[in-house]
Every structure is written in C-alpha cells, then in structure tokens.
Design a protein around this motif. Structure first.
Motif, PDB file in Angstrom:
ATOM      1  N   LEU A 728       4.657   2.117 -20.392  1.00  9.76           N
ATOM      2  CA  LEU A 728       4.868   1.780 -18.980  1.00  9.76           C
ATOM      3  C   LEU A 728       3.732   2.274 -18.093  1.00  9.76           C
ATOM      4  O   LEU A 728       3.260   1.561 -17.220  1.00  9.76           O
ATOM      5  N   VAL A 729       3.308   3.521 -18.300  1.00 10.27           N
ATOM      6  CA  VAL A 729       2.366   4.087 -17.338  1.00 10.27           C
ATOM      7  C   VAL A 729       0.929   4.033 -17.820  1.00 10.27           C
ATOM      8  O   VAL A 729       0.022   4.297 -17.050  1.00 10.27           O
ATOM      9  N   GLY A 733      -0.067  -0.325 -17.996  1.00  9.17           N
ATOM     10  CA  GLY A 733       0.017   0.156 -16.617  1.00  9.17           C
ATOM     11  C   GLY A 733      -0.071  -0.957 -15.603  1.00  9.17           C
ATOM     12  O   GLY A 733       0.622  -0.950 -14.583  1.00  9.17           O
ATOM     13  N   THR A 736       3.205  -2.586 -14.930  1.00  9.41           N
ATOM     14  CA  THR A 736       4.061  -1.745 -14.091  1.00  9.41           C
ATOM     15  C   THR A 736       3.599  -1.802 -12.640  1.00  9.41           C
ATOM     16  O   THR A 736       4.404  -1.892 -11.718  1.00  9.41           O
ATOM     17  N   MET A 737       2.290  -1.748 -12.478  1.00  9.05           N
ATOM     18  CA  MET A 737       1.701  -1.866 -11.141  1.00  9.05           C
ATOM     19  C   MET A 737       2.234  -3.123 -10.451  1.00  9.05           C
ATOM     20  O   MET A 737       2.699  -3.090  -9.311  1.00  9.05           O
ATOM     21  N   ILE A 740       6.084  -2.720  -9.621  1.00  7.23           N
ATOM     22  CA  ILE A 740       6.473  -1.932  -8.432  1.00  7.23           C
ATOM     23  C   ILE A 740       5.996  -2.634  -7.163  1.00  7.23           C
ATOM     24  O   ILE A 740       6.635  -2.527  -6.120  1.00  7.23           O
TER      25      ILE A 740
END
Lengths: 769, 138
Positions: A728-729, A733, A736-737, A740
C-alpha cells in the motif's frame, strides 16, 4: 539559442504587456513595438546566412522518447514570413495604441497580439512538425480571442467561435496528416524530410497525408469552401484584421503548402486539389468582393481571392509559379496590410466603414489618403509599384499553363483593380459626404503604419533587385526545393503578360467607374445556400445531438445511472468472458468446512433480509451482518489487515447510515412490482457476473503471480514485514496516492452538496420571515 | 441524541481509541494495521463525540478543520514521494534512514512512513468531513 529566444520573446513580453500598458498609457504602443521592430532587424541580419544556404538553426531535446526535438530553422522561406510577421507586427502594435486609445482592455489586447506574433513566428521558423503544429494551434487560439475581443457583442462571439471551429477542426486534420507524413518519411524534422520527396510520394500514406494536410492548410487560409469564416472574422478590431486576417495568420496555410510543396507536389492529387481549390477560391472571393459595401468585408473577400491565387500558384508548382507566389505574398502583405489599416483609420475618424457614405475625404485626411492611394495602386498592379511586378510574374506563370488559367487569373485581377479603386480612391475623391463624425487626420501612430507599408510598395517596385538576392531568391529556393536565383525587374518588355496587365487595368478601371450599378445588380443575387449555411446547420445539429444525449444519459435519476453503469459493465465484461473463456465451472473445490458453509449461508441470508426488510434499521443491521460476515471470511483465509479494515468500515457505515436516516423521508413503498422485479434481475445479473469472474480468475493464471516478488522483497527493499501495508505505502504507493485523492474529492463533494442544501434552506427561511 | 451512557463511554473511549489508532498506525509496517485502519480508528471517537454532544463540540475537541486534514494528508503523501525524486529516483521511491535509540535498538525511518502518515491524516479528514457535514445538515 538566439533564434529560439527571438521566437519565444513575444510570449514573455505578452505577460508584461498589461502592466506596461497601464504604466505608460499612450506611449505603451510605441514601447511594445520595440520588440517586433528589433526582431525585424535581427531577422534581416539572418538573411545573408540563409541566402548562403547556411540557415541559422537551434535544436534542443524536447521529449526524446517520442522523437520530439525543440528545433527552429531560419531558412529563406521561413525568414520571409518572419519578416512579414515581425515587421507588420511592429506597425500594428503602434497602430493599436491610437486605434484602441482609452479602451480598458487595451493591455489584454497587446498581450494577445504579442502571443499571436510569437506563435506565428514559431509556425514560420519551427523545424519540428509537432512544434509547428503547437504554434499553429496557438495562432488559432489567439485569433479566437482577438476576434472576440469585443465580447459583449454576440456577433463577435459567434464569429470568433466560427473561426476557431473551422481552423481548429482543420488543425486536427493537420496533426494527423503531419504524423502520417512523419511516419512515411521516418522523421519529424522538416529539414530532414525535404530530401525524401520520392520516398514520400511512393508511400501508401501519401494520399491520406496530403488530404489531411490540405484540409488543415485550406481551413487556415480560408480556401473555398471554408472561406466563409474570414469575412465574419472582420468583427475583430481592425489591427487584428490587418495583421492576422490579411498579412500573416491566414498565410500560415500558404506557408505550409509552400514548405511541403517540394516533397509533395508534382502528383495529380496535388495539382488538382491545390490548384483547383486555389482557382475556385480566387474566383469566388473575387466575385463576392464586388457586391460588398463594408470596407473591411470588401477587403476580406479580396484577401480570400488573393489567398486563392497564392494557393493556385503553389498548386501549379512550376518554378515560375512558385517565384510568382513568393513575390505576390510579399506584395499582398504590404498593400493589403496598408489598406486594412487605412480602412481602420477611416472608420476611426469618420465613424463609418460603409463605402456608400464615404467620399471626398482627401482634404481632411491627406496622409492617410496618400498612403491608401499608393497601396491601392500597388494592389491594382500599376507601375512602378511592387504590385505591378507581382502581377506580371503571376500572369507569366499562368500563361505557361494555357489561356484558360490565364483568363481565370485575369478575372481575379479585375476584381483586385475594382477593390483597389473602391478602398483607395472612392473614399478620398469625389463629392464629400456627410459622415457620423466630422473627419480629421488620423494620429501619427495610425498613419505611420500605412505610410511605411505603402512606401515599401513603392521602393521595392522601383528597386526590386535590392531584395531579389537576399530575400526573394532564398525564399523561392525554399518553395521550389532547389537553389534558384530570381531576377526581378520592373520592365519585362511588351509581352503577353504586359498586354494582359494593361487590359486588366483598363477593364478594371471601367468596372470601378460602373461600381454603383454593378453593386446594386449583384446584391440581388443573395446566396442563401453557401457554406456558411451548412456551417450553421451542422452547428445546430451538433448542439441538438449534445442536448439529446445529455437528456438521455444525464436523466438526473440515480437509479438510471446505476442501471447504465451496471448493465454496461455486466454486458461488456460478460460478453468477453463468455465468448472467450466460456462459462467457468469450478472443477476442484477444496473441502468446505462446516463453519465456512455456515458463514456463507449467514451472509446470503443477511443480504436477502436487507432487500426485503420493512424497516431501515433492520436493513442496515442486515447489511452490517453481511459485511461482518465477509470480514470473518477474510480473517479465516488469513487476511487480518483486510478483515480489520472491513470491520472498521462496517462500523463507520452504520454510523453514517444513522446520521443519514435523520434526513431521509419515511420508509415507503414507491416502486411498482415490475420495477422491483427488473431491479432484482439486474442485481442478479451483476452478482452472477462477479461470481463467474472470481471463479474464472481463480482458475486462470494469465501472468506469473507477482505476490512472490512482494513476499521476498518486502523486508529487504521496503523494510517492512507486513506485505499488505508495504504494497500500500511503497510498492503500489501511487495507487494509494490516487485513492486518497479520490477519497478527499469525494469528501469535499459530499460536504459541498450538504452545505449547498443547508444554505439554500436557510435562504428560503430568511426570505419567508 | 442525549444519552448519558453514550456520553460517558465516549469520554472514556476517546483517549483509548486514539492511542489504539497510533498503535495501529505504527505497527502497520510489520503487523496488521497501517495508516488506513489507524485513520479510521482515530476518526471513530470524534464521530462518537459528534453523535453524543453534537458536531460543534466534536469540532472543538478536534481543534482543526477536517478538510485541512485532507489537504495536509495529501500534501504529506505527495511530499514523501518528492523526496525520492530529489535523489534522482522515480516519484515515490522509498528513501530510508536509520535512527539509533538507546534501549530500542536501530529504528528504520523512511519516506513510506510519511506517506502512511499522509494516508492516516487524509482518512481522518475524509471520514470526519462527511460525518460532521451530515450531522450539521438540517
């Protein structure tokens, strides 16, 4: 480097223009004109190296992966255009200072004028075809804004849009054409493409590429049947008409044809399409000019005619025709620019552009009248002006192709003489007429431009050889594709061209003398079914289509949106699934434990209860049970992260529901039985598809699984043991960016909707009290 | 909603849930948890507060505008990606450093931590923006 800076400098100054305009007021025009004037000198300085076939060039990587280079090249042809652009640009900028004196938007006007100038220089000097296209579109955009400068008038807005749609549509075709040309020739650099004429002509892409490029060039240069936008573009303030719609922008198409001529011409397609369209435009424009009474529209139709003549000459493609085109290009820029500026001065000082209201103004506006008179004589083709020379060359070139062509060109020449008389002679001589404003001489800034242009027409006519070596010969070489040396002379002796020229002037003068009966005779044939009519109809049709599909797709009912989304997805995905893979049949079902089966049953039951429940709370609770059940499944199959998040989401969903209940009306039966059956079927379809998809996804292993990589590299590469979180991070990433960001946008959307609703309620309450 | 039980439990639960959310957030890289779950848990006490005491009170306790949290969170995530960019690597490439803490051994600190912090803040902001707006809508 200097070359790139000189092209782009206009963009820079455009930013400063509004501030300078406010700071220096009336002097701003003179100050801003320093840049184009300086550029003119710079381009003159480049002429010798272009004449020696060592043109100044600049190139820097732009997007190397795509083969794009940021490259400029100042050869003879490009420099001739660049000189017209910067030279007339300097005069137009000063002229603007007088013409739009006191206009509150003057600063903006200067800015867009400079943007246009820079873009146009880019078109003329770009070596990379994509770069050329970008600048080409920028000229369309600045033209759109400049035509619609007086945007309070609906007619100005409509004309701006029309010009933009026509030239912008052509621009799209041009892009496709240039790309085809680039892939056929293997390069996007014009300088490299020019040696590949034989390869290009033999390529299967040749025919479509030529058609698309011609579409772009014809729309831009207002060729029949796309000519209608140009007279309408006269809604623009006169400096724009003089600069964009006569001297420079409308010649971008001509430039492109001349530039690509050496590699594309010589085929039947080229000769008939370019020559034919050019001839048609020349005659249609010349004919339509005769009946106009508005000075600017008159000049616009005559510009269309001249553009047609240029296109015709390029279509003919012989060295003589191309030389004539180059000379005509320069001559036309000089005299038509001057005449437009004179027309603007007349409008400015008398308050009207209607030629039937103008007459006998010589004593009031001597300088304007002299400049206009000289420009008109050049347009009519009288010696010793540059226009005479240009006409002689054109006639000579046309005579090589037979009497019919020569006859057509002479007809256009007659129209030129007629228009020259109406614009350059009519308003200044004869009986003085009553005008809306009492006429007086235009200010220095407004007669200087026409005077310089007219003076050049005279000087170049008398000393034509002063420019033949460094300007005309290199430019003609560029259009012909091989080095050539043009000898210009005023006197060619008594030859057929001279006889035709004399006849043109005499008959044209006769037509001018009979201008009143001609005009009233022609105005009776109003042409209703012109291309403009089809433009309007197709615009209406486009709007109707947009309205219809909006009404169909944007019904405003949430359930229809859901229908559309779900049915589209199930339809498309299902079609692919069943045609390619067939119905998946679970082959190897692992042993199902009792509690797994019980859990599945519980989820199904909860889902069913949620749909049939008669109370909201019951439905939400049932949904929650289904959600927690799914979370339990995650947990059973070893996905604690997913399970935890699911638990949290379910809890929050319940909270959100409770808050939302507060605003909802009472639970009621609103839908009919059929509607519910229909909805149920759609839901079953969607659920069925998802099930099949999951089943086939388990079976099919299309790509080697990536999870092994994640498992192995989570710790060494990403310093983490929880693979899910590392994905996820770190590994994913950017996904996920995106997620959000979407979440944030959704929250703002919800917030805005609710606030809007609350505020409106408050307003209503406030109004009622 | 004025329920004494809800109000009292909310008061006691709030610090516990907040601590739990930080715990979830920090352990996430090695064990179940992470910014998303942590953010949801952190939003929960404020959601409870807004139900028990009203949105105005919840806003007072939170002290910052939830919409700002969205922005700050997104910026933090973006900034953590830019750090890799500055080192000449592609956007969002993880960059790691080491922190020696007496008693804890060596702690790895990397840009993904800041990225996750961005997720954490954005999730709190999103959840509370929606809940507060719903609560405040009349």
């Amino acid at each position: 480097m200097m070359l790139a800076i000189s092209v782009l400098s206009g963009f820079g100054l455009a930013f400063a223009a509004p501030i300078l305009s406010r700071r220096f007021g009336r002097a701003a025009g003179w100050i801003l004109a320093l840049l184009p004037a300086g550029l003119t000198l710079y381009f003159i300085g480049l002429l010798p190296s272009a004449a020696a076939a060592r043109p100044a060039a600049f190139s820097a990587p732009w997007a190397p992966d795509l083969g794009l280079v940021f490259s400029f090249r100042a050869d003879g042809l490009g420099l001739l255009f660049a000189l017209l652009i910067s030279g007339i640009g300097a005069l137009v900028v000063t002229y603007t200072g007088g013409y739009l004196k006191g206009n509150p938007n003057l600063g903006k006007f200067y800015a867009w004028l400079l943007v246009f100038m820079a873009a146009m220089l880019g078109v003329a000097l770009a070596d990379n075809m994509i770069l050329l296209f970008v600048f080409w579109e920028l000229t369309s955009i600045s033209s759109y804004i400049l035509i619609g400068f007086e945007h309070e008038r609906a007619s100005a807005r409509a004309a701006a849009l029309q010009a933009f749609l026509v030239t912008g549509g052509g621009g799209l075709a041009l892009l496709a054409g240039l790309l085809l040309l680039g892939s056929a020739g293997g390069t996007l650099e014009l300088s490299a493409l020019l040696g590949q004429g034989d390869v290009l002509r033999a390529s299967p892409f040749y025919f479509p590429a030529v058609l698309l490029i011609l579409l772009g060039a014809f729309t831009k240069s207002a060729q029949f049947p796309f000519h209608f936008w140009l007279p309408n573009a006269m809604e623009a303030p006169t400096p724009v008409s003089a600069y964009l719609h006569s001297a420079t922008m409308v010649k971008a198409g001509i430039y492109l044809l001349a530039r690509l001529g050496p590699v594309l011409n010589g085929t039947d397609v080229w000769v008939y399409a370019v020559g034919g369209v050019g001839a048609a435009t020349m005659l249609v424009g010349g004919y339509l000019a005769l009946s106009q009474t508005d000075l600017k529209r008159l000049l616009a139709y005559s510009t269309v005619s001249a553009l047609g003549m240029l296109t015709l000459l390029i279509g003919l493609g012989s060295p003589h025709a191309l030389e004539a085109a180059i000379v005509l290009l320069l001559a036309h820029g000089l005299y038509k620019g001057a005449l437009f500026l004179v027309a603007g001065a007349l409008d400015h000082e008398t308050g009207t552009r209607d030629i039937t209201q103008l007459g006998g103004l010589f004593s009031a506006m001597k300088l304007t009248a002299i400049a206009g008179g000289i420009a008109a004589l050049s347009m009519a083709g009288l010696p010793p002006l540059f226009g005479f020379l240009s006409k002689e060359l054109t006639y000579e070139a046309a005579l090589e192709f037979g009497p019919w062509l020569a006859g057509a060109v002479v007809l256009a020449g007659l129209s030129f003489v007629f228009v020259a008389g109406v614009v350059g002679v009519g308003p200044f001589w004869g009986k003085q007429k009553q005008t809306p404003k009492s006429p007086h001489e235009a200010p220095l800034s407004m007669w200087l431009g026409p005077a310089i242009l007219a003076g050049l027409s005279l000087l170049l006519g008398i000393f034509p050889n002063s420019i033949s070596r460094f300007l005309i010969s290199p430019a003609a070489s560029g259009a012909i594709g091989e080095s050539t040396s043009v000898k210009l002379a005023l006197w060619h002796g008594v030859n057929p061209a001279f006889v035709l020229s004399v006849a043109t002037i005499l008959i044209g003068a006769g037509l001018f003398a009979a201008r009143h009966p001609i005009r009233s005779g022609l105005s009776r044939f109003a042409w209703r079914w012109g291309p403009s009519f089809f433009y309007d109809r197709s615009l209406d049709a486009l709007n109707a289509l947009a309205r219809g599909q909006t009404r169909l797709l944007q019904s405003g009912y949430l359930r229809f949106y859901l229908f559309a989304i779900i049915l589209t997805v199930t339809g498309l995905a299902g079609f692919t699934l069943f045609t390619r893979g067939g119905l998946p049949v679970p082959v190897a079902v692992s042993e199902v434990r009792f509690y797994e089966a019980a859990l599945a049953l519980l989820i199904l039951l909860a889902a069913f209860v949620a749909t049939v429940s008669w109370s909201r709370l019951g439905a939400v609770a049932a949904l929650g049970v289904a959600g927690y059940g799914v979370a339990l499944i995650y947990l059973l199959f070893g996905a604690p992260d997913l399970a935890m998040t699911q638990f949290l989401i379910e809890s929050l969903t319940v909270i959100l529901f409770v808050l939302a209940f507060y605003h909802l009306p009472h639970f009621a039966q609103l839908s009919s039985r059929t509607a519910r059956v229909r909805d149920g079927l759609i839901a079953l379809l969607a659920g069925g598809l998802m099930t099949s998809l999951v089943l086939s996804a388990v079976d099919a292993q299309l790509h080697p699984s990536i999870s092994g990589y994640f498992v192995e590299n989570a710790l060494p590469l990403a310093h983490g043991r929880n693979i899910v979180n590392v994905i996820l991070v770190d590994f994913r990433g950017i996904d996920t960016m995106g997620e959000i960001t979407v979440l944030g946008i959704a929250a703002i959307g919800v917030y805005a909707l609710l606030k809007l609703h609350t505020d409106r309620k408050k307003d209503k309450k406030g109004g009622g009290e | 909603m004025t329920s004494l039980i809800l109000r009292t439990t909310t008061r006691y639960l709030t610090p516990l849930l907040l601590i739990f959310s930080v715990f979830l957030f920090l352990r996430g890289h090695n064990q179940p948890g992470g910014g998303f779950a942590g953010g949801l848990v952190a939003a929960a006490p404020f959601a409870l507060f807004s139900i028990a005491f009203g949105a105005a009170e919840a806003r007072r306790v939170l002290q910052v505008e939830p919409r700002w949290l969205i922005g700050v969170g997104l910026l933090a995530a973006l900034a953590s990606g830019v750090i890799g960019l500055l080192g000449g690597y592609p956007f969002l490439t993880g960059t790691w450093g080491y922190l020696k803490l007496p008693g804890f051994g060596v702690l790895d600190i990397g840009t993904p931590l800041f990225f996750d912090l961005g997720v954490y803040l954005a999730v709190i902001g999103v959840t509370l923006s929606i809940i507060f707006a719903l609560e405040e809508a009349e």
